[in-house]
Design an enzyme around this catalytic site. Structure first.
Site, PDB file in Angstrom:
ATOM      1  N   SER A  52     -50.154  -3.120  19.215  1.00 23.34           N
ATOM      2  CA  SER A  52     -48.862  -2.430  19.243  1.00 23.34           C
ATOM      3  C   SER A  52     -48.688  -1.504  18.047  1.00 23.34           C
ATOM      4  O   SER A  52     -48.150  -0.416  18.180  1.00 23.34           O
ATOM      5  CB  SER A  52     -47.716  -3.451  19.247  1.00 23.34           C
ATOM      6  OG  SER A  52     -47.732  -4.183  20.440  1.00 23.34           O
ATOM      7  N   PHE A  61     -40.194  -8.230  11.550  1.00 30.55           N
ATOM      8  CA  PHE A  61     -41.015  -9.257  10.892  1.00 30.55           C
ATOM      9  C   PHE A  61     -41.542  -8.771   9.539  1.00 30.55           C
ATOM     10  O   PHE A  61     -41.934  -9.577   8.702  1.00 30.55           O
ATOM     11  CB  PHE A  61     -42.199  -9.648  11.776  1.00 30.55           C
ATOM     12  CG  PHE A  61     -41.803  -9.994  13.182  1.00 30.55           C
ATOM     13  CD1 PHE A  61     -40.796 -10.912  13.424  1.00 30.55           C
ATOM     14  CD2 PHE A  61     -42.423  -9.396  14.275  1.00 30.55           C
ATOM     15  CE1 PHE A  61     -40.405 -11.227  14.715  1.00 30.55           C
ATOM     16  CE2 PHE A  61     -42.037  -9.699  15.572  1.00 30.55           C
ATOM     17  CZ  PHE A  61     -41.029 -10.610  15.795  1.00 30.55           C
ATOM     18  N   ARG A 102     -46.846   5.976  16.463  1.00 33.98           N
ATOM     19  CA  ARG A 102     -47.734   4.830  16.213  1.00 33.98           C
ATOM     20  C   ARG A 102     -49.197   5.251  16.305  1.00 33.98           C
ATOM     21  O   ARG A 102     -50.034   4.817  15.515  1.00 33.98           O
ATOM     22  CB  ARG A 102     -47.446   3.711  17.223  1.00 33.98           C
ATOM     23  CG  ARG A 102     -46.129   3.002  16.950  1.00 33.98           C
ATOM     24  CD  ARG A 102     -45.942   1.836  17.896  1.00 33.98           C
ATOM     25  NE  ARG A 102     -45.547   2.246  19.231  1.00 33.98           N
ATOM     26  CZ  ARG A 102     -45.942   1.672  20.357  1.00 33.98           C
ATOM     27  NH1 ARG A 102     -46.789   0.658  20.329  1.00 33.98           N
ATOM     28  NH2 ARG A 102     -45.502   2.094  21.527  1.00 33.98           N
ATOM     29  N   ASP A 113     -36.616  -5.828  24.654  1.00 36.77           N
ATOM     30  CA  ASP A 113     -36.830  -7.092  23.934  1.00 36.77           C
ATOM     31  C   ASP A 113     -35.530  -7.631  23.329  1.00 36.77           C
ATOM     32  O   ASP A 113     -35.434  -8.808  22.990  1.00 36.77           O
ATOM     33  CB  ASP A 113     -37.882  -6.921  22.831  1.00 36.77           C
ATOM     34  CG  ASP A 113     -39.296  -7.067  23.383  1.00 36.77           C
ATOM     35  OD1 ASP A 113     -39.441  -7.616  24.496  1.00 36.77           O
ATOM     36  OD2 ASP A 113     -40.249  -6.633  22.705  1.00 36.77           O
ATOM     37  N   ARG A 153     -40.646   2.646  18.286  1.00 36.49           N
ATOM     38  CA  ARG A 153     -41.675   2.212  19.224  1.00 36.49           C
ATOM     39  C   ARG A 153     -42.077   3.346  20.176  1.00 36.49           C
ATOM     40  O   ARG A 153     -43.245   3.481  20.533  1.00 36.49           O
ATOM     41  CB  ARG A 153     -41.114   1.043  20.052  1.00 36.49           C
ATOM     42  CG  ARG A 153     -41.945   0.666  21.259  1.00 36.49           C
ATOM     43  CD  ARG A 153     -41.316  -0.537  21.974  1.00 36.49           C
ATOM     44  NE  ARG A 153     -42.013  -0.837  23.207  1.00 36.49           N
ATOM     45  CZ  ARG A 153     -41.690  -0.337  24.399  1.00 36.49           C
ATOM     46  NH1 ARG A 153     -40.676   0.509  24.510  1.00 36.49           N
ATOM     47  NH2 ARG A 153     -42.376  -0.664  25.479  1.00 36.49           N
ATOM     48  N   GLU A 162     -46.661 -13.816   8.708  1.00 37.32           N
ATOM     49  CA  GLU A 162     -46.339 -12.598   7.968  1.00 37.32           C
ATOM     50  C   GLU A 162     -46.227 -12.837   6.458  1.00 37.32           C
ATOM     51  O   GLU A 162     -46.608 -11.982   5.661  1.00 37.32           O
ATOM     52  CB  GLU A 162     -45.043 -11.981   8.501  1.00 37.32           C
ATOM     53  CG  GLU A 162     -45.138 -11.467   9.936  1.00 37.32           C
ATOM     54  CD  GLU A 162     -44.973 -12.570  10.989  1.00 37.32           C
ATOM     55  OE1 GLU A 162     -44.656 -13.728  10.620  1.00 37.32           O
ATOM     56  OE2 GLU A 162     -45.167 -12.294  12.184  1.00 37.32           O
ATOM     57  N   HIS A 165     -41.649  -0.257  15.598  1.00 41.90           N
ATOM     58  CA  HIS A 165     -40.578  -0.916  16.361  1.00 41.90           C
ATOM     59  C   HIS A 165     -39.291  -1.071  15.540  1.00 41.90           C
ATOM     60  O   HIS A 165     -38.600  -2.075  15.638  1.00 41.90           O
ATOM     61  CB  HIS A 165     -41.044  -2.269  16.905  1.00 41.90           C
ATOM     62  CG  HIS A 165     -42.137  -2.144  17.932  1.00 41.90           C
ATOM     63  ND1 HIS A 165     -43.363  -1.585  17.652  1.00 41.90           N
ATOM     64  CD2 HIS A 165     -42.184  -2.524  19.227  1.00 41.90           C
ATOM     65  CE1 HIS A 165     -44.116  -1.605  18.735  1.00 41.90           C
ATOM     66  NE2 HIS A 165     -43.429  -2.161  19.698  1.00 41.90           N
TER      67      HIS A 165
END
Lengths: 311, 283
Positions: A32, A78, A5, A112, A162, A53, A104
């Site tokens: 994130s 998403f 990331r 999560d 992630r 989104e 992610h």
């Protein structure tokens, strides 16, 4: 270890200087996804879209129609399923020059839980005409892939995980990366492990273990799932006679699905097995515990290779 | 209300009848498509292309052009006819609507047809797309405007309100949306299917500059467009009070003609009415 990331965020900043028409959109997850790095450096070219989104994707298409190179980022869950129709019409059908970069992806998102563990995104994006689908495996490759996304035209989807990940490639080696060309990471003659994203590193570890046990495995990093490097897949099938695919994704429709389709139509008979999430939702937990429970680590790759070669 | 040359208004009214004739002809030939929402949208699209927008059919990709996005993509016949009459492609091509191997798809596709800015047909996307166009215009300090037409029923879609919030947040005063307020969607009256009133209050509460006009009155349309262009620091929405099926008496306010083309008898009746209207306007 390094976080892909961060590599994404850093590369965006670097590309932002070179390409004044590069713009970035995010849906309230810039800290994130690390697009915040770009937002700080180029605030006028960063568009915070809020938790919306669908609007983000279609807005990116509008920006692309005016010559911008939009990167739109959020979590994989998403960035795909939630906005499938927007991607289908505004990006794929329209051949818009929009890049969706999702973080992610997969179950190693961890605690999560299944709502946030995207294991269908590669399948969803792969079935769309005109769409390029990418899953880089380490921070170095992520940087290069982001650069290639910016400099090659058309709608593209890339996903990373992630977590921090071991560095596999050095910078010089990675310069040879091409979209649509799989990378032979390790040569071998007994079996080919074709992996993408987070599963490339455990595949390399598995190769070492197998080698000590007398099995010489070839390892392919298939960072581009679409268009698939079919020539390489067929070559591996012919040369090693056995193929295992490994991905942090459903066994349906992803890397394994794509390779199964290719092998079924083009190859001599080959022993074949897909490793991935077996058509189910997973659960909350520590990433390493989840990967163990759902069969996606070095140990499981070793076991699967040995099982396959036994048959 | 500003003064407009009577000749310009007459010319636009005449073109609108011409476009309505094209629409009926195209749908009759194609034996499928959406008459009601195409006919209600005609006058605004005619005003945009023949009197208001900065556009050049010979250079459809001019970076400085104004952009029109038809979010209610099922009204494609109206836009196709206007693009053809403007010179983006041959009027003859209109005969091939919805035919195999032809560019005029049932719903607009930007990669096939010169002059089409966005591929639409799945409702609710167009305003977001127009936001992107407007944001790019701001970023590049361009003076172009983005215009987008939504159906009233289309605003049932949640994405429209995501986009409405964003346009207002980014103060996109180079963006104007039109709501084709004809009060009908496939399953019936908009207020019975999913209540929309007060349309004005909704957009106003999202931070938009709202005007409401007769969507078939060219004078009011041109006045509202100029007002919207000149309004600063807010996006503008023009609520077009329209009649579904406008211009063909038996299609007007008749929900049965949302997505059903005219049969031979209906086609003849419609063309007769429109011919009469054309003769009247030609004086």
């Amino acid at each position: 270890m390094a976080n892909p990331r961060n590599a994404y965020g850093e590369t965006l900043v670097k590309l932002g200087e070179k390409y004044p028409n590069l713009v970035v959109l995010d849906a309230d997850l810039s800290k994130s996804t690390k697009t915040i790095m770009f937002a700080k450096k180029y605030p006028e070219r960063f568009f915070e879209m809020g938790i919306a989104e669908a609007n983000m994707i279609s807005t990116a298409a509008g920006l692309a129609s005016c010559g911008k190179i939009p990167f739109a980022s959020t979590f994989a869950v998403f960035a795909t399923g939630r906005v499938y129709d927007q991607i289908r019409i505004d990006l794929a059908y329209s051949q818009a020059n929009v890049k969706i970069f999702a973080t992610h992806g997969g179950i190693s998102v961890g605690k999560d839980g299944a709502s946030h563990q995207m294991i269908e995104d590669i399948a969803l994006m792969r079935v769309l005409p005109n769409m390029t689908v990418l899953a880089p495996s380490d921070a170095t490759q992520t940087g290069k892939i982001v650069e290639l996304m910016a400099t090659n035209k058309g709608p593209m989807y890339a996903r990373i995980g992630r977590a921090n990940a071991p560095i596999i490639y050095d910078k010089d080696y990675i310069e040879s990366v091409k979209l649509g060309k799989g990378m032979i990471v390790e040569d071998g003659s007994d079996v080919t492990i074709i992996a993408c994203g987070t599963m490339v590193d455990p595949a390399i570890d598995a190769r070492k273990t197998l080698f000590k046990q007398g099995i010489n495995a070839q390892v392919i990093d298939m960072h581009t799932i679409k268009p698939l490097d079919e020539k390489l897949v067929i070559k591996c099938a012919r040369e090693t006679g056995a193929i295992i695919t490994a991905e942090e994704h459903s066994i349906i429709g992803g890397l394994g699905g794509a390779i199964a389709e290719t092998l079924a139509e083009n190859s001599h008979p080959v022993r074949f097995r897909r490793m991935g999430i077996k058509d189910r939702f997973c659960e909350s937990g520590e990433p390493k515990d989840l990967l163990e429970k759902y069969g996606l680590n070095e140990k499981h790759i070793v076991k699967n290779v040995k099982d396959l070669l036994k048959n | 209300m500003e003064h407009y040359d009577r000749k310009i208004i007459d010319r636009l009214d005449l073109m609108a009848v011409n476009i309505r004739k094209h629409v009926i002809e195209m749908l009759y030939r194609a034996k499928s498509g959406h008459p009601g929402g195409s006919l209600s949208a005609v006058d605004m699209i005619v005003a945009l292309y023949f009197a208001h927008m900065n556009h050049n059919p010979k250079n459809p990709n001019d970076p400085d052009r104004d952009r029109f996005i038809l979010s209610k993509g099922h009204a494609a016949p109206a836009l196709y006819a206007v693009l053809a009459e403007s010179g983006y492609f041959s009027v003859d091509e209109l005969k091939n609507l919805r035919e195999i191997n032809c560019m005029l798809q049932g719903h607009p596709v930007c990669s096939y047809v010169p002059g089409i800015e966005a591929s639409t047909g799945s409702l609710g996307h167009g305003l977001s797309f127009a936001n992107g166009v407007a944001l790019a215009g701001k970023l590049d300090e361009k003076t172009y405007n983005a215009y987008v037409m939504l159906g009233d029923g289309e605003t049932d879609e949640g994405q429209v309100w995501e986009a409405a919030a964003a346009a207002s947040h980014y103060k996109l005063d180079n963006l104007t949306a039109f709501i084709d307020r004809n009060f009908l969607q496939i399953d019936g009256n908009t207020e019975e299917v999913m209540r929309l009133e007060s349309v004005r209050d909704r957009w106003s509460s999202f931070g938009w500059h709202v005007t409401e006009i007769d969507g078939h009155n060219m004078k009011q349309i041109l006045g509202a467009l100029n007002e919207a262009d000149n309004h600063k620091r807010q996006p503008s929405v023009i609520i077009l009070n329209t009649v579904k099926g406008k211009g063909v008496s038996f299609m007007e306010n008749n929900v049965d003609f949302h997505g059903v083309p005219p049969n031979e008898m209906e086609y003849n009746m419609a063309m007769e009415e429109l011919d009469l209207m054309q003769k009247k306007l030609e004086g």
